[in-house]
Design a protein around this motif. Structure first.
Motif, short mmCIF file in Angstrom:
data_model
loop_
_atom_site.label_atom_id
_atom_site.label_comp_id
_atom_site.label_asym_id
_atom_site.label_seq_id
_atom_site.Cartn_x
_atom_site.Cartn_y
_atom_site.Cartn_z
N LEU A 1 0.85 -1.41 -0.07
CA LEU A 1 -0.09 -0.02 0.15
C LEU A 1 0.78 1.11 -0.06
O LEU A 1 0.73 2.12 -0.79
CB LEU A 1 -0.99 -0.09 1.23
CG LEU A 1 -2.17 -0.99 1.04
CD1 LEU A 1 -2.93 -1.26 2.54
CD2 LEU A 1 -3.13 -0.58 0.26
N GLU A 2 1.82 1.23 0.68
CA GLU A 2 2.86 2.44 0.77
C GLU A 2 3.39 2.80 -0.52
O GLU A 2 3.66 3.71 -0.95
CB GLU A 2 4.00 2.07 1.84
CG GLU A 2 5.06 3.21 1.88
CD GLU A 2 5.97 2.85 2.97
OE1 GLU A 2 6.88 3.66 3.06
OE2 GLU A 2 6.06 1.97 3.67
N VAL A 3 4.03 1.66 -1.13
CA VAL A 3 4.56 1.59 -2.50
C VAL A 3 3.59 2.16 -3.55
O VAL A 3 3.93 2.86 -4.47
CB VAL A 3 5.39 0.38 -3.01
CG1 VAL A 3 5.56 0.50 -4.63
CG2 VAL A 3 6.46 0.02 -2.07
N ALA A 4 2.47 1.77 -3.40
CA ALA A 4 1.44 2.14 -4.53
C ALA A 4 0.63 3.44 -4.06
O ALA A 4 -0.09 3.88 -4.74
CB ALA A 4 0.19 1.15 -4.32
N ASN A 5 1.22 4.14 -2.82
CA ASN A 5 0.63 5.54 -2.63
C ASN A 5 -0.81 5.32 -2.23
O ASN A 5 -1.50 6.18 -2.50
CB ASN A 5 0.94 6.40 -3.77
CG ASN A 5 0.68 7.78 -3.16
OD1 ASN A 5 0.86 8.30 -1.94
ND2 ASN A 5 0.50 8.91 -4.04
N LEU A 6 -1.27 4.14 -1.50
CA LEU A 6 -2.68 3.89 -0.99
C LEU A 6 -2.67 3.89 0.46
O LEU A 6 -3.55 3.29 0.99
CB LEU A 6 -3.13 2.77 -1.83
CG LEU A 6 -3.62 2.73 -3.36
CD1 LEU A 6 -3.79 1.54 -3.65
CD2 LEU A 6 -4.89 3.75 -3.35
N LYS A 7 -1.71 4.53 1.16
CA LYS A 7 -1.54 4.49 2.56
C LYS A 7 -3.02 4.94 3.18
O LYS A 7 -3.33 4.29 4.16
CB LYS A 7 -0.50 5.23 3.48
CG LYS A 7 0.69 4.69 2.79
CD LYS A 7 1.78 5.45 3.68
CE LYS A 7 2.02 7.01 2.94
NZ LYS A 7 3.22 7.69 3.40
N ASN A 8 -3.81 5.68 2.71
CA ASN A 8 -5.06 6.34 3.31
C ASN A 8 -6.25 5.53 2.62
O ASN A 8 -7.54 6.10 2.72
CB ASN A 8 -5.13 7.61 3.26
CG ASN A 8 -3.78 8.61 4.24
OD1 ASN A 8 -3.53 8.08 4.98
ND2 ASN A 8 -3.41 9.48 3.37
#
Length: 295
Positions: A215-222
């Motif tokens: 999720l962090e690598v995909a920029n989907l943390k939120n």
């Protein structure tokens, strides 16, 4: 649905694709990822031929490297036989023919064409980088096939995708659509691509730690973690025997003779984080596919 209705939709679609590949032009017109992949593969110099050789007909998966070298993606004419059959028995249902109709995989092979071409920008400094790039290529093809269901809004589209894909999961279309609407196609595509990479590295599931990192690598943390975790389960629905044996064959064809479990026993995600060229490859592939699906 009647076979005659399917044929009518095939011939009514603007002929932007391969006329003798059943449903090809319809899918180009109606499925964003299908259209994007075709445009990109053509721009990279790939062409299509309805005269596949005996090796491809006998064992398509063994011919991938040859397709990439010749830049010719083969398929068979599966329209003429359907036309003739419909003239003999015009009241046939689609279910009467679908299980015995020879499919084409130009969609999947075109995905390989794109990823194979773009991964040439990655400096293969060691075996781990090479293996990761190889499996990113395969994962891109997997992701594109899954992503196509987002636009499969009617039975005809689903039928055409079924005979132009290795894998479909129409039951998750609603979840995929919602994820795209909430987080954007590019980021969702990147997330699923990394999910397939995780699966193709022979992991059997997505642990919470892995999910957090992806999720962090995909920029989907939120993002809605629970919804994405449910969606990514599709990445592990590939046949386990297919994943192991096909991956090992794929590695051997590419000159890697180490047993597959041993060859893939490293932290691929950390490698992606540390190797900008691998991150850029994933981003480039996601932008090709995802941006064209924002319709």
């Amino acid at each position: 649905m009647k076979l005659s209705s399917m044929l009518l939709k095939h011939f009514e679609a603007p002929q932007a694709g391969l006329a003798s590949n059943f449903g090809d032009s319809f899918l180009i017109q109606n499925v964003g990822i299908y259209e994007a992949v075709r445009k990109k593969s053509l721009s990279l110099g790939f062409t299509y031929s309805d005269k596949p050789d005996a090796n491809y007909l006998a064992f398509p998966m063994s011919q991938l490297e040859n397709l990439m070298a010749t830049k010719i993606i083969p398929y068979i004419d599966n329209v003429t036989a359907l036309k003739a059959l419909n003239l003999k028995a015009g009241e046939l249902e689609w279910d009467h023919v679908v299980d015995n109709l020879k499919p084409n995989f130009v969609f999947h092979e075109s995905c390989h064409a794109i990823a194979h071409s773009l991964r040439q920008n990655v400096k293969m400094t060691d075996l781990q980088v090479r293996l990761t790039a190889l499996l990113i290529e395969e994962s891109f093809a997997n992701t594109c096939e899954f992503f196509a269901i987002a636009d499969a809004s009617d039975p005809a589209c689903r039928n055409f995708l079924e005979v132009n894909s290795y894998f479909t999961a129409f039951e998750d279309r609603t979840h995929l659509k919602k994820a795209i609407e909430k987080s954007g196609a590019v980021r969702v595509f990147k997330f699923l691509l990394l999910g397939y990479v995780h699966s193709n590295f022979l992991n059997e599931k997505m642990a919470d730690t892995d999910l957090k990192n992806i999720l962090e690598v995909a920029n989907l943390k939120n993002a809605d973690t629970a919804a994405l975790k449910s969606l990514v389960k599709n990445c592990f629905n590939l046949n386990p025997r297919f994943r192991y044996t096909t991956t090992e064959m794929y590695l051997r064809v590419n000159g890697v003779n180490t047993p597959v479990e041993q060859a893939l026993d490293f932290d691929y995600l950390q490698l992606i984080k540390n190797k900008p060229e691998l991150s850029e490859l994933i981003t480039s592939l996601s932008e090709i596919a995802g941006a064209n699906n924002e319709r």
